[in-house]
Design a protein around this motif. Structure first.
Motif, PDB file in Angstrom:
ATOM      1  N   MET A  35      -6.728  -2.674  -6.389  1.00  0.00           N
ATOM      2  CA  MET A  35      -6.478  -2.499  -4.960  1.00  0.00           C
ATOM      3  C   MET A  35      -7.619  -3.089  -4.129  1.00  0.00           C
ATOM      4  N   ILE A  55       1.443   2.084  -3.656  1.00  0.00           N
ATOM      5  CA  ILE A  55       0.180   2.446  -4.313  1.00  0.00           C
ATOM      6  C   ILE A  55      -0.172   3.889  -3.968  1.00  0.00           C
ATOM      7  N   ARG A  56      -0.055   4.242  -2.684  1.00  0.00           N
ATOM      8  CA  ARG A  56      -0.353   5.618  -2.266  1.00  0.00           C
ATOM      9  C   ARG A  56       0.620   6.595  -2.926  1.00  0.00           C
ATOM     10  N   PRO A 102       0.805  -1.232   0.000  1.00  0.00           N
ATOM     11  CA  PRO A 102       0.000   0.000   0.000  1.00  0.00           C
ATOM     12  C   PRO A 102       0.830   1.270   0.000  1.00  0.00           C
ATOM     13  N   ARG A 157      -9.908  -2.591  -1.587  1.00  0.00           N
ATOM     14  CA  ARG A 157     -10.363  -1.369  -0.934  1.00  0.00           C
ATOM     15  C   ARG A 157     -10.993  -1.626   0.428  1.00  0.00           C
ATOM     16  N   ASN A 183      -4.891  -0.282   3.038  1.00  0.00           N
ATOM     17  CA  ASN A 183      -5.028   0.503   1.808  1.00  0.00           C
ATOM     18  C   ASN A 183      -5.887   1.753   1.985  1.00  0.00           C
TER      19      ASN A 183
END
Length: 231
Positions: A67, A46-47, A43, A69, A74
């Motif tokens: 992702m 991804i962020r 995560p 969610r 996340n």
């Protein structure tokens, strides 16, 4: 940075943070892409991709679709996607999905306040419950909403607020400024402009009034800002 080998997720994340801190955003993007290939579900990367990539980049939407969610790990990336990538008309559905999954970021509630006029008064309650009044940067954004009824409701809530609030615009957990408020009146303002954990200055507001003068000093003692009342 080259010494952070052999590769590992923590080392790559540190490398990305360093590159961002140095202002080398293109280098950070290359590291993020490489890390996403090596650790596709991490995560943190991804962020970082949601933070730095062009919102119109097809890869951003693909990352979001893949992702998980409902995974709390996340939620920071989910929150950022809603606030930075999603168009205003798409915010309500994703925000409710985020909150239904257990997300608690008041910044998402602030995004709803900005994008859904008909539900602002009710959303203000959730904003307060999530600690929105502890984030002065979010309160400022809410106060800029051009809605007189909402502004009156916000003012009423602020008039009774007591406690500490912060400004943390880059959301790194190291506030740039901290405030103490009692019964809606500002009591103190502490500035940590370089976010090193040491305040450059603390300004006290006797009876809620601005003091006659104050200085903001850097960590080395140099004056980086000053205020003098006139006359």
């Amino acid at each position: 940075l080259e010494g952070l080998k052999p590769r590992c997720a923590d080392g790559d994340h540190l490398r990305v943070q360093c590159l961002i801190g140095l202002g080398d955003l293109s280098g950070a993007m290359k590291e993020i892409d490489s890390a996403l290939a090596a650790y596709p579900g991490d995560p943190r990367f991804i962020r970082a991709a949601f933070l730095l990539k062009d919102p119109l980049d097809p890869g951003v939407s693909r990352l979001f679709r893949l992702m998980d969610r409902k995974n709390p790990a996340n939620f920071p990336a989910f929150s950022l996607y809603i606030r930075r990538v999603t168009s205003p008309d798409g915010v309500p559905a994703l925000a409710e999905e985020y909150f239904s999954a257990g997300g608690t970021d008041p910044a998402v509630s602030c995004a709803l306040l900005e994008s859904v006029p008909e539900y602002r008064i009710g959303e203000l309650e959730r904003f307060a419950d999530l600690g929105g009044f502890l984030r002065m940067d979010l309160v400022r954004r809410a106060a800029e909403i051009a809605d007189d009824e909402f502004r009156r409701a916000l003012s009423r809530r602020l008039s009774g607020f007591e406690g500490g609030a912060v400004i943390d615009t880059d959301e790194d957990g190291e506030p740039e400024a901290r405030f103490e408020v009692k019964k809606g009146e500002l009591v103190s303002w502490a500035v940590d402009a370089d976010q090193d954990g040491r305040d450059e200055t603390t300004v006290l507001f006797p009876d809620g009034r601005l003091p006659g003068s104050f200085e903001i000093r850097s960590g080395t003692g140099e004056i980086s800002g000053e205020y003098w009342a006139y006359p």
